[in-house]
Design an enzyme around this catalytic site. Structure first.
Site, PDB file in Angstrom:
ATOM      1  N   GLY A  36       0.657   2.511  -5.950  1.00  0.00           N
ATOM      2  CA  GLY A  36       1.280   3.058  -4.744  1.00  0.00           C
ATOM      3  C   GLY A  36       2.782   3.167  -4.900  1.00  0.00           C
ATOM      4  CG  HIS A  37       5.159  -0.343  -5.142  1.00  0.00           C
ATOM      5  ND1 HIS A  37       4.322  -1.413  -5.365  1.00  0.00           N
ATOM      6  CD2 HIS A  37       5.721  -0.548  -3.931  1.00  0.00           C
ATOM      7  CE1 HIS A  37       4.397  -2.240  -4.341  1.00  0.00           C
ATOM      8  NE2 HIS A  37       5.215  -1.743  -3.444  1.00  0.00           N
ATOM      9  CG  MET A 148       2.697   8.056   5.468  1.00  0.00           C
ATOM     10  SD  MET A 148       1.940   9.672   5.778  1.00  0.00           S
ATOM     11  CE  MET A 148       1.384   9.473   7.467  1.00  0.00           C
ATOM     12  CG  ASP A 150       3.473  -1.228   5.001  1.00  0.00           C
ATOM     13  OD1 ASP A 150       2.741  -2.141   5.398  1.00  0.00           O
ATOM     14  OD2 ASP A 150       3.809  -1.098   3.814  1.00  0.00           O
ATOM     15  CB  SER A 185      -1.715  -4.175  -0.172  1.00  0.00           C
ATOM     16  OG  SER A 185      -0.926  -5.281   0.250  1.00  0.00           O
TER      17      SER A 185
END
Length: 286
Positions: A36-37, A148, A150, A185
């Site tokens: 994700g990062h 998105m 968070d 996450s």
């Protein structure tokens, strides 16, 4: 790639790039980097002349009984990921440099910070807004990239940037997921194998709810989804709410674009996820 640990040094470097006409992209993270990062980093590398990735586990956004001390900090692995993905600067400041002992200034986004996750994590979003404001000032970023997943955090940062006239443009980025649908996450590492299998049901239920929202009353959609969430073994719901996409206000029968956002415990791990829901033009069934 350079690793910078001092706030003033990072700011001087950023100001020099700004003076030279470079556009700066910022990817704010707490480390333990995952795909994700990496997707956020890729967008910055594509769009900006300079990419800064901040890695800072922010103590001001953790409550007294939360996981600040055990939050994963694989710094060498994170630096390797950044180098491999063409990051220009990794900003890894010390806590005392960002929040010295006499620090007394905080940023609050009233109303938005008190609902959903904020209702269960007092002062969490005050800590988030404050550190993001500091990162914007230190990095001189033209653009900052936020996932998105968070969603409440994204809306709070957008509102803060607008209200305080930051030059930084907020770039929302789609949720990155594992193959089974689980939203990526850093806290997924806390899950056991069985808990991970249970967790994949969260995204499945949200997807089903999004389909139902097109032609059903949102209260019915929410009730059916909550009933399904409760049947996930080992689960406990903090909240499951359908809110307006733009301002997080409660959805009603006139809402055309909403977000179904949830926080659910699987065992001892708190997971958040959401799905965007768009109303069909067809008549809604009761």
């Amino acid at each position: 790639m350079k690793v910078i640990k001092n706030t003033l040094q990072m700011q001087k470097i950023a100001l020099k790039h700004l003076k030279d006409g470079d556009e700066i992209g910022l990817v704010p993270t707490m480390g333990a980097l995952h795909e994700g990062h990496i997707s956020l980093i890729a967008k910055s590398v594509k769009n900006d002349d300079i990419t800064i990735v901040s890695i800072f586990v922010n103590p001001t956004q953790f409550g007294p009984n939360e996981d600040y001390l055990k939050y994963p900090r694989p710094s060498e692995k994170d630096k390797g990921i950044c180098k491999k993905n063409h990051v220009d600067y990794v900003f890894m400041p010390l806590v005392n440099d960002v929040f010295p002992s006499d620090y007394k200034t905080f940023v609050e986004v009233k109303t938005l910070q008190d609902i959903l996750c904020g209702a269960f994590r007092p002062n969490h979003f005050r800590g988030v807004a404050t550190v993001v404001a500091k990162l914007f000032n230190i990095s001189c970023a033209d653009r900052a990239y936020f996932g998105m997943k968070d969603f409440q955090q994204l809306k709070i940062v957008e509102k803060m940037a607008k209200d305080l006239n930051f030059r930084t443009k907020i770039v929302p980025c789609s949720i990155a997921r594992e193959r089974n649908g689980l939203a990526l996450s850093s806290r997924n590492s806390y899950l056991s194998v069985d808990e991970k299998k249970m967790s994949m049901n969260i995204s499945r239920i949200l997807r089903e709810a999004a389909k139902d929202f097109r032609c059903r009353n949102f209260n019915s959609v929410k009730k059916d989804a909550v009933d399904k969430f409760k049947k996930i073994p080992g689960s406990k719901i903090d909240y499951a709410e359908i809110v307006n996409f733009d301002d997080l206000s409660p959805a009603d029968k006139n809402t055309k674009k909403a977000v179904f956002t949830v926080a659910i415990w699987i065992g001892k791990t708190r997971l958040i996820d959401n799905v965007v829901m768009i109303k069909s033009r067809r008549r809604v069934r009761k």
